[in-house]
Design a protein around this motif. Structure first.
Motif, PDB file in Angstrom:
ATOM      1  N   UNK A   1      10.614   7.102  12.941  1.00 23.77           N
ATOM      2  CA  UNK A   1      11.041   5.787  13.395  1.00 23.77           C
ATOM      3  C   UNK A   1      12.544   5.633  13.194  1.00 23.77           C
ATOM      4  N   UNK A   2      13.121   4.627  13.841  1.00 24.40           N
ATOM      5  CA  UNK A   2      14.589   4.519  13.817  1.00 24.40           C
ATOM      6  C   UNK A   2      15.122   4.190  12.422  1.00 24.40           C
ATOM      7  N   UNK A   3      14.241   3.772  11.504  1.00 24.05           N
ATOM      8  CA  UNK A   3      14.699   3.504  10.140  1.00 24.05           C
ATOM      9  C   UNK A   3      14.384   4.658   9.188  1.00 24.05           C
ATOM     10  N   UNK A   4      13.881   5.771   9.732  1.00 22.90           N
ATOM     11  CA  UNK A   4      13.652   6.933   8.877  1.00 22.90           C
ATOM     12  C   UNK A   4      12.258   6.967   8.261  1.00 22.90           C
ATOM     13  N   UNK A   5      12.063   7.927   7.359  1.00 21.89           N
ATOM     14  CA  UNK A   5      10.744   8.214   6.777  1.00 21.89           C
ATOM     15  C   UNK A   5      10.680   7.739   5.324  1.00 21.89           C
ATOM     16  N   UNK A   6       9.617   6.995   4.999  1.00 23.47           N
ATOM     17  CA  UNK A   6       9.381   6.562   3.614  1.00 23.47           C
ATOM     18  C   UNK A   6       7.955   6.904   3.211  1.00 23.47           C
ATOM     19  N   UNK A   7       7.729   6.982   1.904  1.00 20.50           N
ATOM     20  CA  UNK A   7       6.394   7.310   1.380  1.00 20.50           C
ATOM     21  C   UNK A   7       5.832   6.102   0.639  1.00 20.50           C
ATOM     22  N   UNK A   8       4.535   5.826   0.832  1.00 21.86           N
ATOM     23  CA  UNK A   8       3.841   4.768   0.082  1.00 21.86           C
ATOM     24  C   UNK A   8       2.661   5.412  -0.638  1.00 21.86           C
ATOM     25  N   UNK A   9       2.646   5.335  -1.978  1.00 16.65           N
ATOM     26  CA  UNK A   9       1.525   5.919  -2.728  1.00 16.65           C
ATOM     27  C   UNK A   9       0.355   4.942  -2.762  1.00 16.65           C
ATOM     28  N   UNK A  10      -0.863   5.488  -2.807  1.00 18.69           N
ATOM     29  CA  UNK A  10      -2.057   4.634  -2.837  1.00 18.69           C
ATOM     30  C   UNK A  10      -2.143   3.748  -1.613  1.00 18.69           C
ATOM     31  N   UNK A  11      -1.832   4.344  -0.442  1.00 17.81           N
ATOM     32  CA  UNK A  11      -1.576   3.559   0.774  1.00 17.81           C
ATOM     33  C   UNK A  11      -2.744   2.718   1.263  1.00 17.81           C
ATOM     34  N   UNK A  12      -3.975   3.053   0.874  1.00 19.62           N
ATOM     35  CA  UNK A  12      -5.128   2.306   1.401  1.00 19.62           C
ATOM     36  C   UNK A  12      -5.442   1.066   0.563  1.00 19.62           C
TER      37      UNK A  12
ATOM     38  N   UNK B   1     -12.524   4.433   4.300  1.00 28.07           N
ATOM     39  CA  UNK B   1     -11.506   3.931   3.360  1.00 28.07           C
ATOM     40  C   UNK B   1     -10.129   3.745   4.010  1.00 28.07           C
ATOM     41  N   UNK B   2      -9.882   4.454   5.119  1.00 32.58           N
ATOM     42  CA  UNK B   2      -8.523   4.410   5.696  1.00 32.58           C
ATOM     43  C   UNK B   2      -8.467   3.842   7.116  1.00 32.58           C
ATOM     44  N   UNK B   3      -9.626   3.463   7.680  1.00 37.87           N
ATOM     45  CA  UNK B   3      -9.619   3.057   9.101  1.00 37.87           C
ATOM     46  C   UNK B   3      -8.733   1.844   9.349  1.00 37.87           C
ATOM     47  N   UNK B   4      -8.623   0.933   8.348  1.00 38.91           N
ATOM     48  CA  UNK B   4      -7.783  -0.264   8.543  1.00 38.91           C
ATOM     49  C   UNK B   4      -6.312   0.118   8.725  1.00 38.91           C
ATOM     50  N   UNK B   5      -5.904   1.256   8.149  1.00 33.95           N
ATOM     51  CA  UNK B   5      -4.507   1.693   8.304  1.00 33.95           C
ATOM     52  C   UNK B   5      -4.243   2.205   9.710  1.00 33.95           C
ATOM     53  N   UNK B   6      -5.225   2.922  10.251  1.00 33.81           N
ATOM     54  CA  UNK B   6      -5.039   3.476  11.610  1.00 33.81           C
ATOM     55  C   UNK B   6      -5.034   2.387  12.682  1.00 33.81           C
ATOM     56  N   UNK B   7      -5.528   1.186  12.323  1.00 37.91           N
ATOM     57  CA  UNK B   7      -5.534   0.079  13.291  1.00 37.91           C
ATOM     58  C   UNK B   7      -4.204  -0.680  13.312  1.00 37.91           C
ATOM     59  N   UNK B   8      -3.309  -0.378  12.373  1.00 34.36           N
ATOM     60  CA  UNK B   8      -2.049  -1.109  12.295  1.00 34.36           C
ATOM     61  C   UNK B   8      -1.137  -0.766  13.474  1.00 34.36           C
ATOM     62  N   UNK B   9      -0.342  -1.743  13.881  1.00 36.83           N
ATOM     63  CA  UNK B   9       0.602  -1.524  14.981  1.00 36.83           C
ATOM     64  C   UNK B   9       1.611  -0.430  14.592  1.00 36.83           C
ATOM     65  N   UNK B  10       1.759   0.575  15.444  1.00 36.13           N
ATOM     66  CA  UNK B  10       2.704   1.662  15.174  1.00 36.13           C
ATOM     67  C   UNK B  10       2.105   2.822  14.390  1.00 36.13           C
TER      68      UNK B  10
ATOM     69  N   UNK C   1      -0.422   4.940  15.019  1.00 36.53           N
ATOM     70  CA  UNK C   1      -0.704   6.195  15.741  1.00 36.53           C
ATOM     71  C   UNK C   1       0.571   7.017  15.951  1.00 36.53           C
ATOM     72  N   UNK C   2       1.701   6.326  16.124  1.00 38.05           N
ATOM     73  CA  UNK C   2       2.958   7.035  16.386  1.00 38.05           C
ATOM     74  C   UNK C   2       3.679   7.430  15.093  1.00 38.05           C
ATOM     75  N   UNK C   3       3.584   6.557  14.027  1.00 34.16           N
ATOM     76  CA  UNK C   3       4.520   6.734  12.910  1.00 34.16           C
ATOM     77  C   UNK C   3       3.880   6.736  11.529  1.00 34.16           C
ATOM     78  N   UNK C   4       2.550   6.923  11.469  1.00 34.22           N
ATOM     79  CA  UNK C   4       1.891   6.991  10.154  1.00 34.22           C
ATOM     80  C   UNK C   4       1.269   8.359   9.947  1.00 34.22           C
ATOM     81  N   UNK C   5       1.493   8.934   8.771  1.00 25.66           N
ATOM     82  CA  UNK C   5       0.763  10.142   8.358  1.00 25.66           C
ATOM     83  C   UNK C   5       0.057   9.797   7.045  1.00 25.66           C
ATOM     84  N   UNK C   6      -1.150  10.313   6.863  1.00 26.99           N
ATOM     85  CA  UNK C   6      -1.834  10.150   5.580  1.00 26.99           C
ATOM     86  C   UNK C   6      -2.038  11.524   4.951  1.00 26.99           C
ATOM     87  N   UNK C   7      -1.634  11.649   3.689  1.00 27.29           N
ATOM     88  CA  UNK C   7      -1.763  12.935   2.992  1.00 27.29           C
ATOM     89  C   UNK C   7      -2.477  12.731   1.666  1.00 27.29           C
ATOM     90  N   UNK C   8      -3.058  13.799   1.167  1.00 23.73           N
ATOM     91  CA  UNK C   8      -3.843  13.734  -0.071  1.00 23.73           C
ATOM     92  C   UNK C   8      -2.929  13.877  -1.294  1.00 23.73           C
TER      93      UNK C   8
END
Length: 326
Positions: free
Chosen positions: A5-16, A46-55, A57-64
């Motif tokens: 995204x135009x503001x770069x990449x950030x990480x969020x822990x415990x994202x769900x 556990x994570x489906x609500x995140x995939x429904x957020x606007x943007x 599909x284009x700018x979210x990755x989920x990692x273990x």
């Protein structure tokens, strides 16, 4: 080459989680790419609500990643300019508070910061602490509102077995020690009790406590006594604000209004007469000391919180939508 995204990449822990989901939502809406850590990215429920957020599909990755596993966050934070560490245990301990609450909070925080140290792209880390790391003390002047210079008493928390407050206090202290030793740009956010719509369908303990109160069960809130309240979206916006504002430093108390149980009960009973909310209920802890929060440090950055009515209106609407009211 990955497209960020135009503001770069950030990480969020415990994202769900309850708050982290809102933070992911706000970051995506603000134009960031987000790499979220979860225990099991393949657990769609556990994570489906995140995939429904606007943007998403284009700018979210989920990692273990696992809080208790050293080096587990190395890959997640690598290449990120910002890291938001929100993951922390909340549930009351069943038998061993040290193993269930304290160790995951303190060692989990240090594990994330050690991974951050290996990342040359890192600009700033924002850690979610809690107002519980400020207000659990018995030596303050009730006429002077508590601010960021106040720390909860480790001795008092231990004696009263207030494990959540102790875990937040020790984890934040450990974070500051590590950040100072390693010249890391750290800012901490200290929300009071968070109220508002839950993006995950499975309610966390905080949202469950609110639902119980709205159904007339005061047991969990009877442990509150006097408590600060804040809208979940205001907390998410606060995280983004202190990350983006280069002048932000240190700790930030994030709270809208402080109320006694009796004040909260009468306000809610009056506003929602169709719900079985008692007009008053006692605190199990007896009279808690009177205190207010001084949130002027955060307000100076342009943050303005929603009121108590709006946070409960939004929360109730969301619970109804999710089928929690018959």
């Amino acid at each position: 080459m990955e497209h960020y995204g135009f503001k770069g990449l950030v990480c969020v822990t415990g994202a769900s989680g309850y708050l982290a989901s809102w933070l992911v939502k706000r970051l995506l809406l603000s134009g960031y790419s987000v790499r979220g850590t979860v225990r099991d990215p393949g657990n769609y429920k556990k994570v489906e609500h995140l995939w429904k957020l606007e943007g998403a599909k284009e700018r979210l990755q989920l990692v273990k990643a696992d809080l208790m596993e050293e080096g587990s966050f190395d890959d997640a934070v690598m290449g990120c300019e910002g890291v938001f560490h929100t993951a922390s245990p909340v549930l009351g301990p069943k038998s061993d508070p040290k193993a269930e609450i304290l160790d995951p909070a303190i060692n989990g925080t240090l594990n994330v910061l050690r991974s951050c140290k290996k990342n040359p792209s890192l600009r700033r880390v924002v850690l979610t602490s809690s107002s519980a790391a400020v207000r659990a003390r018995d030596d303050f002047d009730p006429k002077i509102p508590l601010d960021e210079s106040s720390w909860s008493s480790i001795e008092l928390c231990t004696r009263l077995k207030v494990w959540y407050a102790l875990s937040k206090t020790l984890a934040e202290r450990a974070a500051w020690e590590y950040a100072n030793e390693n010249k890391m740009d750290l800012v901490t956010v200290l929300p009071s009790f968070v109220v508002g719509p839950s993006l995950p369908h499975d309610l966390c303990s905080t949202a469950s406590d609110v639902l119980a109160l709205l159904k007339g069960d005061t047991e969990k809130f009877s442990w509150h006594g006097r408590m600060g309240y804040v809208h979940i979206d205001d907390v998410a916006r606060c995280h983004v604000l202190v990350y983006e504002d280069t002048s932000a430093w240190g700790r930030y108390l994030c709270s809208s209004k402080v109320l006694d149980n009796s004040e909260l009960a009468s306000l809610l009973a009056e506003r929602y007469p169709s719900l079985p909310i008692p007009r008053r209920f006692e605190s199990f802890l007896g009279d808690r000391p009177y205190y207010e929060f001084n949130t002027s440090k955060l307000r100076k950055l342009g943050w303005e919180p929603k009121g108590i009515e709006e946070m409960f209106d939004n929360c109730i609407a969301s619970l109804k939508e999710q089928g929690y009211f018959l």
